[in-house]
Design an enzyme around this catalytic site. Structure first.
Site, short mmCIF file in Angstrom:
data_model
loop_
_atom_site.label_atom_id
_atom_site.label_comp_id
_atom_site.label_asym_id
_atom_site.label_seq_id
_atom_site.Cartn_x
_atom_site.Cartn_y
_atom_site.Cartn_z
N HIS A 1 27.27 38.83 36.92
CA HIS A 1 27.89 38.27 38.89
C HIS A 1 26.53 38.21 39.93
CE1 HIS A 1 30.96 36.35 41.22
NE2 HIS A 1 31.41 36.13 40.75
N HIS B 1 31.93 45.14 38.77
CA HIS B 1 33.56 45.62 39.38
C HIS B 1 33.97 44.55 38.06
CE1 HIS B 1 33.42 43.32 42.54
NE2 HIS B 1 34.83 42.38 41.72
N CYS C 1 40.65 39.96 49.08
CA CYS C 1 41.42 39.19 48.06
C CYS C 1 43.05 38.92 48.83
CB CYS C 1 41.85 39.46 46.96
SG CYS C 1 39.68 39.56 45.82
N HIS D 1 34.85 39.19 35.93
CA HIS D 1 33.59 38.72 36.48
C HIS D 1 32.25 38.99 34.85
CE1 HIS D 1 34.10 38.53 40.93
NE2 HIS D 1 34.56 39.38 40.75
N ASP E 1 45.36 40.70 42.00
CA ASP E 1 44.09 41.91 41.58
C ASP E 1 44.98 43.45 41.56
OD1 ASP E 1 42.99 39.87 41.79
OD2 ASP E 1 41.23 40.12 43.31
N ASP F 1 40.54 39.94 38.83
CA ASP F 1 39.16 39.10 39.83
C ASP F 1 38.77 39.56 38.01
OD1 ASP F 1 37.80 38.91 41.72
OD2 ASP F 1 36.78 41.34 41.14
N LYS G 1 39.51 33.88 38.64
CA LYS G 1 38.98 34.07 38.67
C LYS G 1 37.53 34.81 39.30
CE LYS G 1 41.32 36.90 42.81
NZ LYS G 1 40.36 37.71 43.12
C1 VGL Z 1 37.87 41.94 45.71
C2 VGL Z 1 35.94 42.42 46.37
C3 VGL Z 1 35.46 42.42 44.96
C4 VGL Z 1 39.71 42.42 45.74
C5 VGL Z 1 37.94 41.71 44.33
O1 VGL Z 1 39.92 41.89 45.03
O2 VGL Z 1 39.61 42.43 46.96
N1 VGL Z 1 36.67 42.61 46.71
N2 VGL Z 1 36.18 41.34 44.29
ZN ZN Z 2 35.67 40.24 42.36
#
Ligand code: VGL
Ligand code: ZN
Length: 211
Positions: free
Chosen positions: A59, A88, A158, A55, A15, A53, A113
């Site tokens: 979401h 995000h 993550c 979404h 990510d 990530d 994901k």
């Molecule tokens: C993440 C919060 C929400 C991450 C992703 O990449 O750690 N944290 N979505």
């Molecule tokens: Zn996320």
């Protein structure tokens, strides 16, 4: 002594997307500082996998979808407690793009994901319902992966969940700590390191590989 990386070892870069970098919608403090390290580490690996990530704009993990809820509060969903986030990594927005400062042309796979509206996914292996899989375990199995090394954002979400699932899948998993940065919301970082230690995930620094 530097650690030797084997030809079948994998680096998983979690990510590294604009929304998690300074100026992004869910910016991880100092997240940009890991980029040069990640680039240098990636050169030591034959195999690199990225996660992203990804979404839909409505979401379920977004606080904006829950009346009266603010980011970083929690709610209970069918699959358990869900932290609510600022919007995000909405697909097809710049915030969801992987940073252009990553210099890993030889990365072989991008795992997206969190693209189902009703299920979050921190882990690159399994979504938050702990049933829906991304296919990464199958991919690594077919590629006959050796050890997994994990870097990226955020350490306590993550990165940690990906590492825990990698260990649960039977891999020898190592987090390269200085090539990660944390959100650290309500003790989440201490809890993550405790869970990781209990699962046998190793913790090293980039100099252990880079020399
Ligand atoms: C993440 C919060 C929400 C991450 C992703 O990449 O750690 N944290 N979505
Ligand atoms: Zn996320």
């Amino acid at each position: 002594m530097t650690l030797a990386i084997a030809p079948n070892d994998f680096l998983i870069v979690v990510d590294v997307q604009y929304d998690f970098l300074p100026g992004g919608n869910l910016a991880v403090a100092h997240g940009d500082e890991i980029v040069p390290l990640v680039n240098a580490l990636a050169k030591k690996f034959t195999n690199v996998v990225l996660t992203q990530d990804w979404h839909p704009k409505d979401h379920i993990s977004f606080a904006s979808q829950h009346t009266g809820k603010a980011p970083f509060e929690t709610i209970e969903l069918d699959y358990g407690t869900q932290v609510l986030w600022p919007d995000h990594c909405v697909w097809n927005t710049r915030g969801a793009e992987i940073s252009g400062d990553l210099d890993i042309a030889h990365a072989q796979l991008i795992i997206r994901k969190g693209f189902r509206r009703g299920i979050d996914s921190y882990s690159g292996f399994q979504e938050a319902d702990r049933e829906t899989v991304t296919g990464l375990a199958g991919y690594l199995g077919e590629r006959e992966a050796g050890r997994l090394y994990i870097v990226g954002l955020a350490t306590d979400f993550c990165v940690a969940w990906t590492a825990l699932d990698g260990a649960a899948a039977g891999y020898d998993v190592t987090i390269i700590e200085d090539a990660t940065r944390a959100i650290d919301n309500g003790g989440s970082l201490d809890k993550a390191w405790a869970d990781l230690a209990e699962a046998g995930v190793q913790r090293i620094m980039s100099r252990d590989i880079l020399g």
